[in-house]
Motif scaffolding. Structure first.
Motif, PDB file in Angstrom:
ATOM      1  N   UNK A  19       0.828  -1.205   0.000  1.00 32.67           N
ATOM      2  CA  UNK A  19       0.000   0.000   0.000  1.00 32.67           C
ATOM      3  C   UNK A  19       0.862   1.255   0.000  1.00 32.67           C
ATOM      4  N   UNK A  20       1.937   1.221   0.786  1.00 29.56           N
ATOM      5  CA  UNK A  20       2.812   2.396   0.904  1.00 29.56           C
ATOM      6  C   UNK A  20       3.478   2.755  -0.415  1.00 29.56           C
ATOM      7  N   UNK A  21       3.705   1.757  -1.271  1.00 30.94           N
ATOM      8  CA  UNK A  21       4.368   2.014  -2.549  1.00 30.94           C
ATOM      9  C   UNK A  21       3.591   3.001  -3.416  1.00 30.94           C
ATOM     10  N   UNK A  74       2.236   5.608  -2.429  1.00 27.05           N
ATOM     11  CA  UNK A  74       2.427   6.959  -1.894  1.00 27.05           C
ATOM     12  C   UNK A  74       3.901   7.327  -1.766  1.00 27.05           C
ATOM     13  N   UNK A  75       4.763   6.341  -1.779  1.00 28.74           N
ATOM     14  CA  UNK A  75       6.194   6.567  -1.630  1.00 28.74           C
ATOM     15  C   UNK A  75       6.724   6.059  -0.312  1.00 28.74           C
ATOM     16  N   UNK A  76       6.137   6.533   0.794  1.00 27.59           N
ATOM     17  CA  UNK A  76       6.533   6.092   2.132  1.00 27.59           C
ATOM     18  C   UNK A  76       5.305   6.042   3.023  1.00 27.59           C
ATOM     19  N   UNK A  77       5.450   5.431   4.178  1.00 30.98           N
ATOM     20  CA  UNK A  77       4.360   5.390   5.160  1.00 30.98           C
ATOM     21  C   UNK A  77       3.982   6.801   5.595  1.00 30.98           C
ATOM     22  N   UNK A  78       4.989   7.633   5.811  1.00 22.01           N
ATOM     23  CA  UNK A  78       4.740   9.005   6.251  1.00 22.01           C
ATOM     24  C   UNK A  78       3.941   9.779   5.199  1.00 22.01           C
ATOM     25  N   UNK A  79       4.290   9.594   3.924  1.00 25.45           N
ATOM     26  CA  UNK A  79       3.554  10.271   2.866  1.00 25.45           C
ATOM     27  C   UNK A  79       2.134   9.719   2.748  1.00 25.45           C
ATOM     28  N   UNK A  80       1.972   8.433   3.005  1.00 27.15           N
ATOM     29  CA  UNK A  80       0.639   7.849   2.983  1.00 27.15           C
ATOM     30  C   UNK A  80      -0.211   8.452   4.097  1.00 27.15           C
ATOM     31  N   UNK A  81       0.356   8.585   5.295  1.00 28.86           N
ATOM     32  CA  UNK A  81      -0.377   9.196   6.397  1.00 28.86           C
ATOM     33  C   UNK A  81      -0.766  10.634   6.074  1.00 28.86           C
ATOM     34  N   UNK A  82       0.158  11.367   5.483  1.00 26.28           N
ATOM     35  CA  UNK A  82      -0.135  12.750   5.109  1.00 26.28           C
ATOM     36  C   UNK A  82      -1.312  12.806   4.146  1.00 26.28           C
ATOM     37  N   UNK A  83      -1.327  11.903   3.168  1.00 24.72           N
ATOM     38  CA  UNK A  83      -2.426  11.860   2.206  1.00 24.72           C
ATOM     39  C   UNK A  83      -3.742  11.492   2.895  1.00 24.72           C
ATOM     40  N   UNK A  84      -3.680  10.542   3.813  1.00 28.41           N
ATOM     41  CA  UNK A  84      -4.884  10.121   4.538  1.00 28.41           C
ATOM     42  C   UNK A  84      -5.416  11.267   5.388  1.00 28.41           C
TER      43      UNK A  84
END
Length: 311
Positions: free
Chosen positions: A217-219, A221-231
């Protein structure tokens, strides 16, 4: 479900939405969630289905899954729904299916649609006011992406009680045997534990039985942190599946449980749900106004018929 009527593309992420007959509530205790998670673990191994996101909501489920064939896809969801229904019927005295059939599913083609879907699934509890941020909700499992015990203290075996060590050992054995967890087993394992140990065991079970591929899933968005930011930045959207909500928030269901179990009238929620229908209707009237729940939400909680004007 007739496979030929379902739109399915091999290797493409599918957003799956499972709701209940008459909108009835699904989960009444932590045990219910853990039983379903462990069943999903067994099914994913059996049918080789990859899960990028899962969210258990009080009255419906979301999952973002990838399968290489319609047979594997259908087999996975068929096994999960039938097995969970059998366990819930045994636990609460229900009859029949827990989920509507056929369930909703739609393929998400392209990275943008996948990202939008993942954001939508993870943010469901935020939209329903269960938590302020997606990673604060235990049952979308986002907090477990890089943390084995986000809601408890780490287990230090040499300091753990013998009862907790026994519970951990039993969970490991059950998983090694390729078996899901049952309500009876979980009740027996948690009965001697204190609240702190129950939280530790819960986190341990989720970590051991989760098959969610957070890394995949993180792929997107790039990273977990970027995924959280998007969420955190957007709620996502879902145009292909129609979700029907009752009331404005879902935290009311836990409040109803608290009221019922502290009323002195019931020893368990099973006792409530096994009342004759007429007595449950009387109970529904007495509960109305005690929380922010709509009358429709109370009916859903008590597994009573839900008319269109009482949602």
């Amino acid at each position: 479900m007739k496979n030929e009527k379902r739109l399915f593309i091999p290797g493409v992420l599918n957003h799956c939405y499972q709701n209940t007959p008459n909108g009835a509530l699904i989960f009444y205790s932590v045990r219910d969630y853990l039983v379903l998670l462990s069943i999903i673990y067994i099914a994913s191994k059996r049918y080789d289905v990859v899960l990028l996101a899962v969210c258990f909501m009080p009255d419906h489920l979301h999952s973002s899954s990838v399968a290489e064939s319609l047979e594997e896809f259908s087999g996975f969801y068929g096994f999960v729904t039938s097995t969970f229904a059998r366990e819930m019927n045994k636990e609460y005295g229900f009859r029949g299916p827990v989920f509507n059939a056929p369930f909703g599913s739609v393929p998400k083609i392209g990275d943008k649609k996948v990202r939008t879907n993942l954001i939508y699934v993870y943010n469901n509890p935020v939209e329903r006011r269960l938590t302020a941020e997606a990673e604060q909700y235990r049952w979308n499992f986002l907090a477990y992406a890089h943390n084995a015990n986000p809601f408890s203290e780490p287990v230090v075996l040499r300091h753990a009680s013998s009862r907790l060590r026994y519970a951990l050992k039993m969970v490991d054995a059950r998983r090694a045997e390729g078996k899901y967890l049952t309500h009876t087993l979980l009740r027996n394992l948690t009965a001697p534990l204190d609240g702190r140990e129950v939280r530790q065991l819960t986190d341990y079970i989720i970590t051991k039985y989760s098959v969610i591929r957070h890394d995949e899933a993180e792929k997107y968005f790039g990273t977990y942190e970027k995924m959280l930011t998007a969420i955190h930045s957007t709620t996502g959207s879902e145009y292909d599946i129609n979700e029907v909500f009752s009331g404005r928030r879902d935290d009311v269901y836990d409040k109803i449980t608290h009221i019922l179990l502290h009323s002195g009238r019931f020893c368990s929620i099973r006792d409530v749900l096994q009342l004759p229908e007429e007595r449950r209707k009387v109970l529904a009237n007495s509960l109305y106004g005690m929380t922010e729940a709509t009358y429709g939400q109370i009916l859903k909680y008590l597994h009573l018929p839900l008319s269109p004007d009482r949602r």
